[in-house]
Design a protein around this motif. Structure first.
Motif, PDB file in Angstrom:
ATOM      1  N   MET A 263     128.397  -2.332  53.979  1.00 17.22           N
ATOM      2  CA  MET A 263     128.718  -2.196  52.564  1.00 17.22           C
ATOM      3  C   MET A 263     128.552  -0.723  52.177  1.00 17.22           C
ATOM      4  O   MET A 263     127.623  -0.061  52.637  1.00 17.22           O
ATOM      5  N   PRO A 264     129.457  -0.232  51.326  1.00 18.57           N
ATOM      6  CA  PRO A 264     129.318   1.179  50.918  1.00 18.57           C
ATOM      7  C   PRO A 264     128.054   1.372  50.088  1.00 18.57           C
ATOM      8  O   PRO A 264     127.790   0.614  49.157  1.00 18.57           O
ATOM      9  N   LEU A 265     127.286   2.365  50.438  1.00 12.13           N
ATOM     10  CA  LEU A 265     126.026   2.611  49.745  1.00 12.13           C
ATOM     11  C   LEU A 265     126.214   3.124  48.327  1.00 12.13           C
ATOM     12  O   LEU A 265     125.248   3.280  47.595  1.00 12.13           O
ATOM     13  N   THR A 266     127.453   3.369  47.945  1.00  9.58           N
ATOM     14  CA  THR A 266     127.695   3.818  46.569  1.00  9.58           C
ATOM     15  C   THR A 266     128.235   2.695  45.692  1.00  9.58           C
ATOM     16  O   THR A 266     128.562   2.930  44.532  1.00  9.58           O
ATOM     17  N   SER A 267     128.320   1.476  46.222  1.00 12.24           N
ATOM     18  CA  SER A 267     128.788   0.353  45.421  1.00 12.24           C
ATOM     19  C   SER A 267     127.700  -0.036  44.425  1.00 12.24           C
ATOM     20  O   SER A 267     126.624  -0.478  44.828  1.00 12.24           O
ATOM     21  N   PRO A 268     127.956   0.091  43.118  1.00  5.31           N
ATOM     22  CA  PRO A 268     126.933  -0.287  42.134  1.00  5.31           C
ATOM     23  C   PRO A 268     126.512  -1.747  42.266  1.00  5.31           C
ATOM     24  O   PRO A 268     125.330  -2.069  42.137  1.00  5.31           O
ATOM     25  N   ALA A 269     127.475  -2.630  42.535  1.00 11.81           N
ATOM     26  CA  ALA A 269     127.138  -4.052  42.665  1.00 11.81           C
ATOM     27  C   ALA A 269     126.203  -4.276  43.858  1.00 11.81           C
ATOM     28  O   ALA A 269     125.219  -5.026  43.753  1.00 11.81           O
TER      29      ALA A 269
END
Length: 153
Positions: free
Chosen positions: A13-19
């Motif tokens: 998962m992208p570490l910048t995804s707020p969710a």
């Protein structure tokens, strides 16, 4: 023989995804609160049920289940545990066709206070990391996001 089509392997998962970040932070906070509640013998599930009952004393099992997003059977099991431990009392006749009127006892209010302390401790940890100004901004953002996820929106 089955034909397997090779596909690209899913990456992390992208570490910048707020969710994703909110879910990860939520898991850590939930674990911290559960750890704080452990000496009481209660869980967040119990605390959540009491919170719903505090906001609307006398609600039924089915209404409690709907608000908590669980099955009626799950809500009944949770309330039964709370009743057995003296945190909730039923003020109606048990049995088929009778709506249970559920109310919090003094012991239940003590648990709600333990929950408030557990969340206050988690808030204190956030303040240490972010500072009060950023926590205020974060709180505002979270309230805005949550308001968009209310039933009927």
């Amino acid at each position: 023989m089955t034909n397997h089509t090779p596909r690209a392997e899913a990456g992390p998962m992208p570490l910048t995804s707020p969710a994703f970040l909110l879910a990860a932070l939520g898991r850590h906070i939930r674990d911290d609160v559960e750890r704080s509640l452990k000496p009481t013998g209660y869980t967040l599930r119990h605390l959540a049920a009491l919170g719903h009952l505090q906001r609307e004393p006398g609600i039924s099992y089915s209404e409690l289940a709907r608000r908590a997003g669980v099955t009626a059977q799950s809500a009944q099991a949770t309330v039964r545990q709370l009743e057995q431990r003296g945190a909730v009392e039923r003020r109606s006749f048990p049995g088929r066709g009778h709506t249970a009127e559920l109310h919090i006892t003094d012991k239940g209010y003590d648990l709600l206070e333990a929950g408030k302390r557990a969340y206050a401790s988690a808030d204190k940890d956030l303040n240490l990391v972010l500072g009060s100004e950023q926590v205020t901004v974060l709180t505002r953002f979270l309230l805005t996001a949550l308001s968009a996820h209310q039933p009927g929106s």
